[in-house]
Motif scaffolding. Structure first.
Motif, PDB file in Angstrom:
ATOM      1  N   GLN A  28      -8.213  -6.387   2.594  1.00 47.43           N
ATOM      2  CA  GLN A  28      -7.033  -5.761   3.017  1.00 47.43           C
ATOM      3  C   GLN A  28      -5.752  -6.222   2.333  1.00 47.43           C
ATOM      4  OE1 GLN A  28      -7.922  -4.741   7.114  1.00 47.43           O
ATOM      5  NE2 GLN A  28      -9.161  -2.861   6.162  1.00 47.43           N
ATOM      6  N   ASN A  29      -5.302  -5.929   1.276  1.00 49.96           N
ATOM      7  CA  ASN A  29      -3.948  -6.151   0.788  1.00 49.96           C
ATOM      8  C   ASN A  29      -3.296  -4.780   0.263  1.00 49.96           C
ATOM      9  OD1 ASN A  29      -5.810  -8.739  -0.263  1.00 49.96           O
ATOM     10  ND2 ASN A  29      -4.033  -9.410   0.599  1.00 49.96           N
ATOM     11  N   PHE A  30      -2.528  -4.485   1.154  1.00 47.48           N
ATOM     12  CA  PHE A  30      -1.873  -3.047   0.903  1.00 47.48           C
ATOM     13  C   PHE A  30      -0.537  -3.191  -0.082  1.00 47.48           C
ATOM     14  CE2 PHE A  30      -3.334  -1.512   5.708  1.00 47.48           C
ATOM     15  CZ  PHE A  30      -4.618  -1.708   5.077  1.00 47.48           C
ATOM     16  N   LEU A  31      -0.414  -2.255  -1.034  1.00 50.59           N
ATOM     17  CA  LEU A  31       0.447  -1.987  -1.756  1.00 50.59           C
ATOM     18  C   LEU A  31       1.722  -1.600  -1.302  1.00 50.59           C
ATOM     19  CD1 LEU A  31      -1.003  -0.474  -5.083  1.00 50.59           C
ATOM     20  CD2 LEU A  31       0.605  -2.421  -4.992  1.00 50.59           C
ATOM     21  N   ILE A  32       2.988  -2.123  -1.439  1.00 51.85           N
ATOM     22  CA  ILE A  32       4.114  -2.022  -0.785  1.00 51.85           C
ATOM     23  C   ILE A  32       5.158  -1.780  -2.080  1.00 51.85           C
ATOM     24  CG2 ILE A  32       3.757  -2.630   1.474  1.00 51.85           C
ATOM     25  CD1 ILE A  32       5.193  -5.386   0.293  1.00 51.85           C
ATOM     26  N   GLY A  56     -11.028   2.900  -0.661  1.00 52.10           N
ATOM     27  CA  GLY A  56     -10.234   2.099   0.437  1.00 52.10           C
ATOM     28  C   GLY A  56      -8.877   2.419   0.292  1.00 52.10           C
ATOM     29  N   PRO A  57      -8.651   3.766   0.917  1.00 49.34           N
ATOM     30  CA  PRO A  57      -7.130   4.230   0.738  1.00 49.34           C
ATOM     31  C   PRO A  57      -6.203   3.532   1.866  1.00 49.34           C
ATOM     32  CG  PRO A  57      -8.530   5.594   2.126  1.00 49.34           C
ATOM     33  CD  PRO A  57      -9.442   4.720   1.377  1.00 49.34           C
ATOM     34  N   GLY A  58      -6.739   2.652   2.748  1.00 54.27           N
ATOM     35  CA  GLY A  58      -5.772   1.719   3.739  1.00 54.27           C
ATOM     36  C   GLY A  58      -5.128   2.729   4.495  1.00 54.27           C
ATOM     37  N   ILE A  78     -13.684   2.345   4.475  1.00 55.57           N
ATOM     38  CA  ILE A  78     -14.866   1.516   5.643  1.00 55.57           C
ATOM     39  C   ILE A  78     -14.200   1.523   6.946  1.00 55.57           C
ATOM     40  CG2 ILE A  78     -14.340  -0.715   5.095  1.00 55.57           C
ATOM     41  CD1 ILE A  78     -17.534  -1.388   4.802  1.00 55.57           C
ATOM     42  N   ASP A  79     -13.040   0.933   7.294  1.00 51.50           N
ATOM     43  CA  ASP A  79     -12.453   0.426   8.271  1.00 51.50           C
ATOM     44  C   ASP A  79     -12.038   1.882   9.318  1.00 51.50           C
ATOM     45  OD1 ASP A  79     -11.133  -0.698  10.342  1.00 51.50           O
ATOM     46  OD2 ASP A  79      -9.914  -2.083   9.223  1.00 51.50           O
ATOM     47  N   ARG A  80     -12.893   1.797  10.455  1.00 50.58           N
ATOM     48  CA  ARG A  80     -12.450   3.015  11.093  1.00 50.58           C
ATOM     49  C   ARG A  80     -11.033   2.913  11.908  1.00 50.58           C
ATOM     50  NH1 ARG A  80     -14.238   1.950  16.575  1.00 50.58           N
ATOM     51  NH2 ARG A  80     -16.053   0.260  16.355  1.00 50.58           N
ATOM     52  N   ASN A 100     -15.150   8.128   6.580  1.00 54.60           N
ATOM     53  CA  ASN A 100     -15.388   6.928   6.893  1.00 54.60           C
ATOM     54  C   ASN A 100     -16.635   6.163   6.765  1.00 54.60           C
ATOM     55  OD1 ASN A 100     -15.101   5.453  10.253  1.00 54.60           O
ATOM     56  ND2 ASN A 100     -14.503   4.534   8.379  1.00 54.60           N
ATOM     57  N   GLU A 101     -16.803   5.541   5.379  1.00 54.82           N
ATOM     58  CA  GLU A 101     -18.156   4.794   5.229  1.00 54.82           C
ATOM     59  C   GLU A 101     -17.687   3.731   4.174  1.00 54.82           C
ATOM     60  OE1 GLU A 101     -20.877   8.590   4.676  1.00 54.82           O
ATOM     61  OE2 GLU A 101     -20.796   7.665   2.952  1.00 54.82           O
ATOM     62  N   ASP A 102     -18.790   2.960   3.974  1.00 61.99           N
ATOM     63  CA  ASP A 102     -18.846   2.081   3.133  1.00 61.99           C
ATOM     64  C   ASP A 102     -19.228   2.544   1.794  1.00 61.99           C
ATOM     65  OD1 ASP A 102     -19.716  -0.124   1.364  1.00 61.99           O
ATOM     66  OD2 ASP A 102     -21.040  -1.091   2.783  1.00 61.99           O
ATOM     67  N   ASN A 126      -6.975   0.742  -5.189  1.00 62.15           N
ATOM     68  CA  ASN A 126      -6.723  -0.599  -5.415  1.00 62.15           C
ATOM     69  C   ASN A 126      -7.896  -1.311  -4.564  1.00 62.15           C
ATOM     70  OD1 ASN A 126      -5.347  -3.204  -4.778  1.00 62.15           O
ATOM     71  ND2 ASN A 126      -4.142  -2.338  -3.193  1.00 62.15           N
ATOM     72  N   LEU A 127      -8.826  -1.882  -5.218  1.00 64.23           N
ATOM     73  CA  LEU A 127     -10.089  -2.233  -4.906  1.00 64.23           C
ATOM     74  C   LEU A 127     -10.040  -3.624  -3.835  1.00 64.23           C
ATOM     75  CD1 LEU A 127     -12.415  -1.820  -7.847  1.00 64.23           C
ATOM     76  CD2 LEU A 127     -12.365  -0.509  -5.972  1.00 64.23           C
ATOM     77  N   PRO A 128     -10.841  -3.342  -2.910  1.00 65.65           N
ATOM     78  CA  PRO A 128     -10.982  -4.770  -1.991  1.00 65.65           C
ATOM     79  C   PRO A 128     -11.562  -5.849  -3.110  1.00 65.65           C
ATOM     80  CG  PRO A 128     -12.444  -3.176  -1.640  1.00 65.65           C
ATOM     81  CD  PRO A 128     -11.753  -2.262  -2.475  1.00 65.65           C
ATOM     82  N   TYR A 129     -10.974  -7.071  -3.369  1.00 69.99           N
ATOM     83  CA  TYR A 129     -11.469  -7.877  -4.335  1.00 69.99           C
ATOM     84  C   TYR A 129     -12.714  -8.574  -3.882  1.00 69.99           C
ATOM     85  CZ  TYR A 129      -6.808  -7.365  -6.260  1.00 69.99           C
ATOM     86  OH  TYR A 129      -5.575  -6.761  -6.814  1.00 69.99           O
ATOM     87  N   TYR A 130     -13.193  -8.522  -2.651  1.00 68.01           N
ATOM     88  CA  TYR A 130     -14.316  -9.215  -2.273  1.00 68.01           C
ATOM     89  C   TYR A 130     -15.647  -8.409  -2.926  1.00 68.01           C
ATOM     90  CZ  TYR A 130     -15.792  -6.045   1.441  1.00 68.01           C
ATOM     91  OH  TYR A 130     -16.140  -4.706   2.036  1.00 68.01           O
ATOM     92  N   ILE A 131     -15.550  -7.047  -3.459  1.00 69.82           N
ATOM     93  CA  ILE A 131     -16.713  -6.414  -4.047  1.00 69.82           C
ATOM     94  C   ILE A 131     -16.362  -5.634  -5.090  1.00 69.82           C
ATOM     95  CG2 ILE A 131     -18.417  -6.235  -2.151  1.00 69.82           C
ATOM     96  CD1 ILE A 131     -17.152  -3.622  -1.399  1.00 69.82           C
ATOM     97  N   THR A 132     -15.357  -5.994  -6.005  1.00 68.42           N
ATOM     98  CA  THR A 132     -14.753  -5.214  -7.047  1.00 68.42           C
ATOM     99  C   THR A 132     -16.083  -5.087  -7.924  1.00 68.42           C
ATOM    100  OG1 THR A 132     -12.689  -6.372  -6.990  1.00 68.42           O
ATOM    101  CG2 THR A 132     -13.181  -5.542  -9.275  1.00 68.42           C
TER     102      THR A 132
END
Ligand code: SAM
Length: 295
Positions: A28-32, A56-58, A78-80, A100-102, A126-132
């Protein structure tokens, strides 16, 4: 538009209001940065006729902009803990569906049919980098009816995706991505555009999905097995890498023979071969194995 979340102050406020804590394991690195957000949405070429899948809408920062630009947006998170936040930040839009799903467990083919029908579909994230890489390969390999995939990824991964033969970034990912899509780097994005800041620089890359692969090959799976073999043991000659690769089914002599008939030396390494040459090698090895069986 609702409260602009492409602003560190507004994003921090909503995060605090819900007592949300960032999960490293979800990348989770949100764009600001609103300029970067506009750049991704512009690069995605999303228009009023399009359906968009956002992975991953964050807290919904980019989702808001996508809802403005597209006909319909389906966002998979994924994160509820983020779902109540998304319900608030996206409450002003009637063209959004939050799941709300993987994403790796989502049946994207069925989702596209149910949510978008005949609409052209684009992916933006903005993809989560651990599973790009697994996410991108799943999107491409399933041959989903998608026009383009525009994503923020680690800069190093973007470089690998668009690399050409003989360069240091060239590898199995370059060949796989370029087989399915045309690549275009739309922006370089520094760490200070995110909250929290990642350790590395990022890039926005657009993959325009090809209607048809750029080369003809008899057996795609066989060609990709050869490619994996070649880059698993990058420092070895291609003939050694393929012969040593578990389950390749080809001896060093067979590979040297096939390379010779393609005018390539026996010392050649995989990192110098383009897609067309891997396809030709694959076809030649299959032909040689078939003639061995017949004889
Ligand atoms: N789009 C937001 C933005 O730009 O501010 C958040 C981007 S953040 C880099 C990645 C997002 O993907 C997070 O919200 C994270 O929870 C979500 N995520 C991580 N793994 C996921 C998965 N397997 N399926 C769906 N979402 C995932």
């Amino acid at each position: 538009m609702m409260t602009d979340l492409g602003n560190a102050g507004n994003a921090a406020e909503i995060i605090k209001k819900y007592g949300f804590s960032f999960q490293k394991r979800y990348g989770q690195n949100f764009l600001i940065d609103r300029h970067v957000l506009d750049k991704i949405v512009d690069a995605s070429l999303v228009g009023k006729e399009d359906g968009v899948i956002e992975i991953g809408p964050g807290i919904g920062t980019m989702t808001q902009r996508l809802c403005e630009a597209a006909k319909k947006v389906t966002a998979i998170e994924i994160d509820r803990e983020l779902i109540p936040i998304l319900s608030e930040t996206l409450s002003g839009y009637d063209n959004v569906h939050i799941i709300n799903e993987d994403v790796m467990k989502t049946d994207l083919g069925a989702l596209i049919k149910n949510d978008f029908g005949e609409m052209p579909v684009r992916v933006a994230a903005n993809l989560p980098y651990y599973i790009t890489t697994p996410i991108l390969m799943a999107l491409l390999e399933q041959r989903l009816p998608i026009e383009s995939i525009t994503v923020m990824v680690q800069k190093e991964v973007a470089m690998r995706m668009q690399a050409k033969p003989g360069t240091k970034d060239y590898g199995a990912l370059s060949l796989a991505v370029q087989y399915y899509a045309e690549t275009y780097i739309a922006a370089n994005v520094p760490p200070n555009c995110f909250m929290p800041r990642p350790k590395v620089g990022s890039c926005v890359i657009r993959l325009t999905v090809r209607k048809k692969p750029p080369i003809d090959v008899k057996d795609e799976d066989h060609m990709f097995m050869l490619i994996r073999a070649a880059f698993n043991q990058r420092r070895k000659t291609l003939a050694n890498s393929i012969a040593n690769h578990p389950g390749s089914g080809h001896t060093k002599e067979e590979v040297i023979g096939a390379l010779a008939s393609l005018g390539l030396p026996e010392t050649v390494r995989g990192e110098t071969l383009g897609l067309e040459q891997f396809a030709a090698l694959s076809d030649m090895l299959i032909k040689d194995s078939a003639s061995l069986i017949i004889n």
